[in-house]
Write a protein that holds these residues in place. Structure first.
Motif, PDB file in Angstrom:
ATOM      1  N   ASN A 175     -11.303  -1.054   5.822  1.00  0.00           N
ATOM      2  CA  ASN A 175     -10.046  -1.435   6.547  1.00  0.00           C
ATOM      3  C   ASN A 175      -9.040  -2.257   5.697  1.00  0.00           C
ATOM      4  O   ASN A 175      -7.960  -2.330   5.313  1.00  0.00           O
ATOM      5  CB  ASN A 175     -10.558  -2.016   7.862  1.00  0.00           C
ATOM      6  CG  ASN A 175     -10.770  -0.831   8.840  1.00  0.00           C
ATOM      7  OD1 ASN A 175     -10.667   0.180   8.747  1.00  0.00           O
ATOM      8  ND2 ASN A 175     -11.400  -1.088   9.974  1.00  0.00           N
ATOM      9  N   GLN A 176      -9.891  -3.184   5.020  1.00  0.00           N
ATOM     10  CA  GLN A 176      -9.163  -4.072   3.989  1.00  0.00           C
ATOM     11  C   GLN A 176      -8.880  -3.427   2.795  1.00  0.00           C
ATOM     12  O   GLN A 176      -7.658  -3.638   2.338  1.00  0.00           O
ATOM     13  CB  GLN A 176     -10.245  -5.312   3.554  1.00  0.00           C
ATOM     14  CG  GLN A 176      -9.747  -6.332   2.953  1.00  0.00           C
ATOM     15  CD  GLN A 176      -8.807  -7.279   3.863  1.00  0.00           C
ATOM     16  OE1 GLN A 176      -8.844  -7.170   4.713  1.00  0.00           O
ATOM     17  NE2 GLN A 176      -7.963  -8.097   2.872  1.00  0.00           N
ATOM     18  N   PHE A 177      -9.493  -2.358   2.305  1.00  0.00           N
ATOM     19  CA  PHE A 177      -8.936  -1.548   1.336  1.00  0.00           C
ATOM     20  C   PHE A 177      -7.515  -1.216   1.724  1.00  0.00           C
ATOM     21  O   PHE A 177      -6.720  -0.902   0.895  1.00  0.00           O
ATOM     22  CB  PHE A 177     -10.019  -0.483   0.911  1.00  0.00           C
ATOM     23  CG  PHE A 177     -11.147  -0.830   0.166  1.00  0.00           C
ATOM     24  CD1 PHE A 177     -11.216  -1.909  -0.426  1.00  0.00           C
ATOM     25  CD2 PHE A 177     -12.368   0.115   0.291  1.00  0.00           C
ATOM     26  CE1 PHE A 177     -12.438  -2.312  -0.993  1.00  0.00           C
ATOM     27  CE2 PHE A 177     -13.682  -0.473  -0.241  1.00  0.00           C
ATOM     28  CZ  PHE A 177     -13.408  -1.373  -0.860  1.00  0.00           C
ATOM     29  N   ILE A 178      -7.456  -0.479   2.684  1.00  0.00           N
ATOM     30  CA  ILE A 178      -6.146   0.153   3.429  1.00  0.00           C
ATOM     31  C   ILE A 178      -5.113  -0.853   3.328  1.00  0.00           C
ATOM     32  O   ILE A 178      -4.146  -0.683   2.964  1.00  0.00           O
ATOM     33  CB  ILE A 178      -6.242   0.643   4.652  1.00  0.00           C
ATOM     34  CG1 ILE A 178      -7.262   2.100   4.486  1.00  0.00           C
ATOM     35  CG2 ILE A 178      -4.868   1.381   5.351  1.00  0.00           C
ATOM     36  CD1 ILE A 178      -7.766   2.586   5.845  1.00  0.00           C
ATOM     37  N   ARG A 179      -5.529  -2.115   3.808  1.00  0.00           N
ATOM     38  CA  ARG A 179      -4.373  -3.344   4.088  1.00  0.00           C
ATOM     39  C   ARG A 179      -3.795  -3.705   2.681  1.00  0.00           C
ATOM     40  O   ARG A 179      -2.590  -3.939   2.601  1.00  0.00           O
ATOM     41  CB  ARG A 179      -4.922  -4.255   4.824  1.00  0.00           C
ATOM     42  CG  ARG A 179      -5.152  -3.896   6.169  1.00  0.00           C
ATOM     43  CD  ARG A 179      -5.614  -5.275   7.093  1.00  0.00           C
ATOM     44  NE  ARG A 179      -5.672  -4.785   8.575  1.00  0.00           N
ATOM     45  CZ  ARG A 179      -6.722  -4.738   8.934  1.00  0.00           C
ATOM     46  NH1 ARG A 179      -7.935  -4.606   8.307  1.00  0.00           N
ATOM     47  NH2 ARG A 179      -6.978  -4.551  10.467  1.00  0.00           N
ATOM     48  N   THR A 180      -4.935  -3.773   1.712  1.00  0.00           N
ATOM     49  CA  THR A 180      -4.329  -4.533   0.376  1.00  0.00           C
ATOM     50  C   THR A 180      -4.153  -3.619  -0.693  1.00  0.00           C
ATOM     51  O   THR A 180      -3.179  -3.981  -1.531  1.00  0.00           O
ATOM     52  CB  THR A 180      -5.626  -5.321  -0.009  1.00  0.00           C
ATOM     53  OG1 THR A 180      -6.724  -4.521  -0.371  1.00  0.00           O
ATOM     54  CG2 THR A 180      -6.014  -6.370   0.986  1.00  0.00           C
ATOM     55  N   MET A 181      -4.538  -2.127  -0.571  1.00  0.00           N
ATOM     56  CA  MET A 181      -4.432  -1.343  -1.699  1.00  0.00           C
ATOM     57  C   MET A 181      -3.414  -0.384  -1.562  1.00  0.00           C
ATOM     58  O   MET A 181      -2.836   0.021  -2.664  1.00  0.00           O
ATOM     59  CB  MET A 181      -5.647  -0.609  -2.023  1.00  0.00           C
ATOM     60  CG  MET A 181      -6.999  -1.631  -2.345  1.00  0.00           C
ATOM     61  SD  MET A 181      -8.261  -0.846  -2.761  1.00  0.00           S
ATOM     62  CE  MET A 181      -7.866  -0.201  -4.536  1.00  0.00           C
TER      63      MET A 181
END
Length: 413
Positions: free
Chosen positions: A67-73
């Motif tokens: 989920n962090q990948f989605i938010r930041t990338m």
């Protein structure tokens, strides 16, 4: 079904999974409709550790990471507060510069996932759990990029006019766009592959990776309880990443002729065929039927384009459970050739290419599995190889045929 399911429930109920016992059971087939295949694949692909007490922690950590990948990338430069960065910036560190580079790869991903298993309506349907916190729809991003790619040309009257670029895919390849706030399963797969490409710049995205992801994602969405389905995207991402770490050499062109490359694997398949069926090997060689004409796709995509999804799931049970992964894939491909030996020996170049590039749909994969095991164990007897004219005992024609082996029992579970 109850006997097979009970066996898996018993194995999975233990605090620590016995890997050898577990792989043996999975190799013989995971019960359809049991809701166990997704969990089993997560273990086989080393996403879940052997100790069950660690599962909750591992899943929570990995799902939060994704989920962090989605938010930041997945970044939309239009939302940036930095007014000094703009689309025409020549700085290599410009957010816009990176954005345009990513669009080149993303356009290819978008093109491929729209075509993902067109015979199956699943990928056109909306997911119950869209990533509402994603800052931008990748589908919309690709559409905007295509619009921005419109070229300015000179009209006959001397003025300027906009000309749309040539379509990269036909309307038949594009799935129906869902209403605002919904996203189709193919769009989820697009996001998974996009993030994978960003995290793995050395290999990025290569055409065909979508065919590897498709069965994994499909299995996780359709074979789990709703608590797991909610996180199917994250789980599919990490299982796909783990699987790609094992087969990525097939997708790297500079490794084609190395000991780990696809050319070596194709040569190994043909050597296996020569050892087990010299007559068929000679016939294919005489007709100039090269392995790259058919086995390149077979081996690179783990046969995901040769069979229907339920059959692919069954095959991947054995491929993932193979302790010599992916040696059994070679045995199975060899079995595919030998199962068609009569047609291939008697056919000309064109006839043989039709058979090998569009493998006969009436073939029973459970016969092929049994044949592959005979090759693996050195027990193949060619005159007993089942054919359409001479089927195996207790079998019926077509892909619903059943053999009296442990593979057929797995099918009847």
């Amino acid at each position: 079904m109850s006997n097979r399911k009970d066996l898996f429930v018993q194995i999975l109920s233990k605090e620590r999974i016995n890997r050898s016992e577990f792989e043996k059971a999975c190799f013989q087939g995971i019960p359809d409709g049991s809701g166990l295949r997704s969990t089993c694949w997560k273990i086989l692909l080393n996403y879940l550790p052997p100790s069950k007490s660690d599962w909750d922690e591992v899943l929570a950590k990995q799902r939060n990471a994704y989920n962090q990948f989605i938010r930041t990338m997945i970044v939309d430069p239009n939302q940036s507060q930095d007014t000094s960065d703009h689309p025409l910036s020549s700085s290599p560190n410009s957010t816009w510069s990176e954005y345009f580079k990513e669009n080149e790869v993303l356009s290819q991903i978008d093109k491929d996932v729209r075509r993902l298993c067109p015979d199956l309506s699943f990928f056109q349907q909306p997911t119950k759990f869209p990533a509402s916190f994603c800052s931008q729809s990748l589908r919309t991003r690709v559409e905007q990029a295509n619009l921005q790619a419109m070229q300015v040309t000179q009209s006959k009257a001397g003025g300027s006019q906009l000309m749309k670029p040539k379509k990269k895919y036909s309307d038949d390849d594009c799935y129906q766009i869902l209403p605002q706030g919904q996203e189709a399963h193919w769009e989820v797969c697009e996001r998974i592959l996009h993030i994978f490409a960003l995290l793995n710049p050395g290999i990025a995205y290569v055409q065909g990776m979508n065919e590897i992801l498709g069965p994994i994602y499909y299995t996780f969405v359709t074979d789990s309880d709703e608590a797991d389905v909610k996180h199917a995207e994250a789980d599919a991402f990490f299982c796909f990443t783990g699987l790609m770490s094992e087969i990525k050499d097939n997708f790297i062109k500079i490794l084609d002729n190395s000991q780990c490359g696809i050319t070596h694997n194709m040569d190994s398949l043909m050597n296996m065929l020569r050892e087990n069926d010299p007559q068929l090997y000679a016939a294919l060689t005489e007709r100039n039927i090269k392995p790259q004409f058919f086995s390149f796709r077979w081996l690179t995509l783990l046969l995901s384009q040769e069979f229907l999804y339920p059959e692919i799931q069954r095959l991947w049970d054995s491929f993932f459970a193979d302790s010599e992964r992916f040696k059994f894939l070679l045995y199975f491909c060899c079995a595919m050739l030998i199962a068609q030996r009569t047609r291939l020996i008697n056919g000309d170049f064109i006839d043989n290419m039709k058979v090998l590039q569009r493998y006969p749909i009436e073939t029973d994969i459970y016969q092929l599995l049994q044949l592959a095991c005979q090759i693996k164990d050195g027990k193949l007897i060619l005159h007993t190889v089942p054919t359409k004219e001479n089927p195996a005992p207790n079998s019926t024609s077509g892909r619903s045929g059943i053999l009296g082996s442990f593979f057929s029992r797995a099918k009847n579970r």
